[in-house]
Every structure is written in structure tokens, then in C-alpha cells.
Design a protein around this motif. Structure first.
Motif, PDB file in Angstrom:
ATOM      1  N   MET A   1       0.809  -1.219   0.000  1.00 29.76           N
ATOM      2  CA  MET A   1       0.000   0.000   0.000  1.00 29.76           C
ATOM      3  C   MET A   1       0.846   1.276   0.000  1.00 29.76           C
ATOM      4  N   PRO A   2       1.885   1.398   0.849  1.00 31.30           N
ATOM      5  CA  PRO A   2       2.695   2.627   0.797  1.00 31.30           C
ATOM      6  C   PRO A   2       3.341   2.854  -0.566  1.00 31.30           C
ATOM      7  N   GLY A   3       3.840   1.786  -1.193  1.00 29.85           N
ATOM      8  CA  GLY A   3       4.452   1.928  -2.503  1.00 29.85           C
ATOM      9  C   GLY A   3       3.464   2.370  -3.557  1.00 29.85           C
ATOM     10  N   LEU A   4       2.254   1.832  -3.492  1.00 33.61           N
ATOM     11  CA  LEU A   4       1.234   2.231  -4.458  1.00 33.61           C
ATOM     12  C   LEU A   4       0.880   3.701  -4.285  1.00 33.61           C
ATOM     13  N   ILE A   5       0.801   4.157  -3.036  1.00 31.44           N
ATOM     14  CA  ILE A   5       0.486   5.569  -2.783  1.00 31.44           C
ATOM     15  C   ILE A   5       1.612   6.463  -3.283  1.00 31.44           C
ATOM     16  N   LYS A   6       2.866   6.079  -3.023  1.00 34.42           N
ATOM     17  CA  LYS A   6       3.996   6.864  -3.528  1.00 34.42           C
ATOM     18  C   LYS A   6       3.988   6.918  -5.043  1.00 34.42           C
ATOM     19  N   ARG A   7       3.595   5.802  -5.661  1.00 34.80           N
ATOM     20  CA  ARG A   7       3.604   5.710  -7.114  1.00 34.80           C
ATOM     21  C   ARG A   7       2.523   6.561  -7.747  1.00 34.80           C
ATOM     22  N   ASP A   8       1.286   6.468  -7.229  1.00 32.73           N
ATOM     23  CA  ASP A   8       0.150   7.098  -7.890  1.00 32.73           C
ATOM     24  C   ASP A   8      -0.194   8.487  -7.375  1.00 32.73           C
ATOM     25  N   PHE A   9       0.321   8.851  -6.194  1.00 35.85           N
ATOM     26  CA  PHE A   9       0.057  10.178  -5.626  1.00 35.85           C
ATOM     27  C   PHE A   9       1.371  10.819  -5.163  1.00 35.85           C
ATOM     28  N   PRO A  10       2.336  10.973  -6.056  1.00 35.88           N
ATOM     29  CA  PRO A  10       3.648  11.474  -5.625  1.00 35.88           C
ATOM     30  C   PRO A  10       3.613  12.880  -5.031  1.00 35.88           C
ATOM     31  N   ASP A  11       2.661  13.689  -5.467  1.00 33.99           N
ATOM     32  CA  ASP A  11       2.583  15.062  -4.957  1.00 33.99           C
ATOM     33  C   ASP A  11       1.685  15.180  -3.729  1.00 33.99           C
ATOM     34  N   ARG A  12       0.971  14.093  -3.398  1.00 36.13           N
ATOM     35  CA  ARG A  12       0.063  14.115  -2.244  1.00 36.13           C
ATOM     36  C   ARG A  12       0.310  12.892  -1.359  1.00 36.13           C
TER      37      ARG A  12
END
Length: 428
Positions: free
Chosen positions: A151-162
Motif C-alpha cells: 500500500m505505501p508503494g502504491l500511494i507513492k507511485r500514484d500520488f507522488p505530490d500528495r
């Protein structure tokens, strides 16, 4: 995150997308699929929230029912502690394979499969067999490990600015799921016919709902992994071996020790209260309150940590709060139950937020952060799994919660020591 690559004869470096968790470059098909995913942000957000609600609910829903489950199978305190220890152990084991699965099949597919596996594991635990009880715990722990790591990696990947805002969303949803599950365990038991099986099995519906919400992401991303090309490090870059770094071990040990004291509470807090005369329903509500208060610490402490060069004051704060809460459980568990739950909640939430933040702050780059995260979660959860088991064994041997709590206080002192080392302004 971006990285620069340069091919022979090219006039200048070009910027390409890098998956920080997998340390790989995205394929053309993977990049196109990501754009399609982000064209439907509402679907993605709903999927993330529902998946996050499941990341602790299946664990927290067991704690108020441990005494009944143990009674149903005639389990000793030590054997009963395995009901909560086995899933935590497999949080560490599952963390070993999660990055490989994510690279091989793609985060969307693995998260969908993890939610299905979680639902199966929850249902397996209510089958009329002690072997199914423990086997279901293995499935539950493995499934949650996949969610935790990917989950953290997916968030970093798809929401890099947020990323920070989205991290707060998924962390808040995770704690909310635990809070509701803990508070509802005993009322669900009564509402569904008076058996613990119905209360425990109910949470498979939440896993099914999350899997259904995640299905559109799988369909959008079908036919690709998005992780086909390995990232090539710069010529002058040297891979960091986190397993040989004393600082990495200090961060890892703090992660593991704070997880240990939290999972002892997840396993035994309601039982500590009921053993001192509190009703099971009240104990479940106080336990849910503890989970709810964790939101405050988990939100505020990382924000403060990011503004400090050294996080030592925060290490002292969170370990002191946890130690004070545990001491309160030892001297006046029922009389001060709400106060100790609040103090522990702020300390627990702050500690887990600080542990995750230290992984990022102590890493020199995204690739090192990915390695350090994998190390900290694997070793940390394996260490944490010993907590509920040891506490249950000591309680069984002594007939009291005094010695188990004293041991956890020693864990707090150790966490303070390694945490002060991990909080120094240095890089792995």
C-alpha cells in the motif's frame, strides 16, 4: 519519484518514472495503465480506503473474544495467545515475499488477491477446528502483510505530490477499522446469536467489499505488471547493504519493539481489564477507545518529526507515554482504564508513525528506503510476534499480569535506547 537515465550518444539525461518500492522502471504498458487508473481517482480512493480498513480489523476483532475462543477449545493462556501471535508472525513472513509478488504480478493484482485471501482466512478461523483457527490466522497474517508492504508503494507511485496526505488517509482508515472492529466485537456476538464465530466471521464481509471495490483497478491494469524493466543504477552509485548497517538495525529494532508493545495490547488489553472485574462489553469499548486515540499520535508525531533534524525528543515522548500507560495498567487497571487507554493510544500511535517516518528520514534515497522498509517490517513483525505469546505464557505461569507488564516496561527501556540512536541526524 524520477531518476535520470542516459543512453550512449544521447545529448542529455531523460527523466523516467521509478517505482521507489520495487526499484524498477515502469514499462510503457505499465505507465499507460497508471494514467488510466489515475483518470478514475474516486475509484482508486475508495479502493485504498476500504483496503486500509481491513489492515487491522481482523486482528483487533479477536482481542475482546480471546477468552471465549480459548474456553471453546480448552486452550491454555499460552495456546490462546497464539490466536493473536500467529497472524503477527506471518506479518513478518509475508513481508518477505510481498515485494517480489508486487514486481511479478503488479500491485493491483496482489492487493486484490490479498483481500480475497483475507476473507478466506477470516472464515477459516470460525470453522469448528482448532487447526482451522490457527490456519486461518496464518492466512490472515499473510494477507495483511501484503497490504502493509504494497500500500505505501502504491500511494507513492500514484500520488507522488500528495503522498503525505494520502498516507494520512490510509493510516487513519487502518486505525478506524481497528477501532470499529474492537468496539463491535461483543455487540456483534450478541446480535448474531451469542457465539463468537459470527462476530469473528462478520469481518469477511468487509474484506469482500474491499475486494469488490478493488476489482476495477485490476481490470484497468489487466495484461501488465508495470514492473518489467529493472532500474540501472548510476555508474558511481553503490548499493547500500542495510543488513550490515548499524543505523539500519537501530531503526529496525525500534520498529520491532514498538510493534511488540502494541501487539501485546491488541492481544491482551481487554483480558487484563476483564481479569480485574470489568465487563467484556466495557473492556471492548475501552480497547476501541485506545485504538481511536492512536489517530492523534499517528497524525501529529510524523509531522513534528519531519521538521526536526534529530527526533530524539519524540523518542523520549512516545516511549515515556507507553511506559506510563503500562505502569497504570499494572497498579490501577480498572480505576484508571480510560486514562491509561488514552495515554497508551497517543504513545502507540506516535511510536508507529515515528517508526515509519524514521525509515524515510534515515534513508539516503528511495532505493535505500525500500530496502530499509522491507528489513524493518520483516524483522520487526517477527520480533513483535513473540510479544503476545510471551505475555500469555508469563501470565499462565504466574497467574498475574504484573510480570508480563514488567517485561514490557523493560522493552520500553530498550526501545528508548535504540530509538535515541536511530533518531540521530544520519543516513544509512
Amino acid at each position: 519519484m524520477t531518476a535520470e537515465t542516459r543512453t550512449p550518444g544521447s545529448p542529455a539525461p531523460t527523466s523516467v518514472l521509478v517505482d521507489a518500492e520495487a526499484e524498477v522502471l515502469g514499462s510503457a504498458a505499465g505507465t499507460a495503465a497508471r494514467r488510466a487508473l489515475l483518470a478514475h481517482p474516486a475509484l482508486l480512493l475508495v479502493g485504498i480506503v476500504l483496503a486500509s480498513l481491513n489492515m487491522r480489523a481482523a486482528l483487533a476483532s479477536v482481542a475482546p473474544l480471546v477468552s471465549e475462543i480459548s474456553g471453546a477449545y480448552g486452550l491454555s493462556a499460552t495456546a490462546g495467545s497464539l490466536v493473536t501471535s500467529v497472524p503477527v508472525l506471518f506479518l513478518g513472513v509475508g513481508a518477505l515475499v510481498a515485494p517480489w509478488l508486487g514486481r511479478r504480478f503488479g500491485a493491483e493484482r496482489v492487493l486484490f488477491a490479498a483481500l480475497l485471501l483475507l476473507g478466506v482466512g477470516i472464515l477459516a478461523r470460525v470453522l469448528p477446528s482448532v487447526y482451522a483457527l490457527y490456519g486461518g490466522g496464518i492466512l490472515v497474517g499473510t494477507a495483511i502483510a501484503l497490504l502493509n508492504v504494497l500500500m505505501p508503494g502504491l500511494i507513492k507511485r500514484d500520488f507522488p505530490d500528495r503522498a503525505a496526505a494520502m498516507t494520512s488517509v490510509y493510516t487513519g482508515a487502518m486505525i478506524a477499522g481497528a477501532t470499529v472492529a474492537a468496539a463491535a466485537a461483543v455487540p456483534l456476538e450478541k446480535a448474531l446469536g451469542g457465539g463468537w464465530e459470527g462476530s469473528l466471521g462478520f469481518w469477511s464481509l468487509l474484506a469482500a467489499a474491499a475486494a469488490l471495490a478493488w476489482l476495477p483497478q485490476v481490470l484497468i491494469a489487466r495484461g501488465r505488471t508495470g514492473h518489467e524493466v529493472r532500474a540501472v543504477p548510476a555508474a558511481d552509485a553503490r548499493p547500500v547493504s542495510v543488513w550490515r548497517s548499524p543505523l539500519a538495525w537501530q531503526v529496525t529494532l525500534f520498529m520491532g519493539l514498538q510493534s511488540l508493545w502494541s501487539y501485546v495490547l491488541i492481544a491482551w488489553m481487554p483480558t487484563i481489564f476483564t481479569d480485574h472485574g470489568m465487563s467484556r462489553s466495557t473492556a471492548g469499548v475501552v480497547f476501541a477507545f485506545n485504538n481511536l486515540i492512536q489517530v492523534a499520535g499517528a497524525f501529529v508525531v510524523p509531522l513534528l518529526a519531519g521538521r526536526m533534524r534529530s527526533q530524539r525528543p519524540l523518542i523520549v515522548l512516545v516511549t515515556t507515554l507507553v511506559a506510563a500507560g503500562y505502569a497504570g495498567l499494572m497498579v490501577a487497571p480498572v480505576e484508571g482504564a480510560w486514562l491509561w487507554s488514552a495515554v497508551l493510544g497517543v504513545g502507540q500511535g506516535g511510536a508507529v508513525g515515528l517508526a515509519l517516518t524514521l525509515i524515510v528520514l534515515r534513508a539516503g534515497d528511495a532505493a535505500t528506503a525500500a530496502r530499509l522498509s522491507g528489513m524493518a517490517q520483516t524483522v520487526g513483525y517477527l520480533l513483535a510476534a513473540a510479544g503476545p505469546l510471551a505475555a500469555g505464557a508469563l501470565h499462565q505461569a504466574t497467574g498475574s499480569w504484573t510480570l508480563p507488564i514488567c517485561v514490557v516496561l523493560a522493552v520500553c527501556a530498550t526501545a528508548l535506547g535504540v530509538g535515541l540512536l536511530a533518531a540521530r541526524d544520519r543516513k544509512v
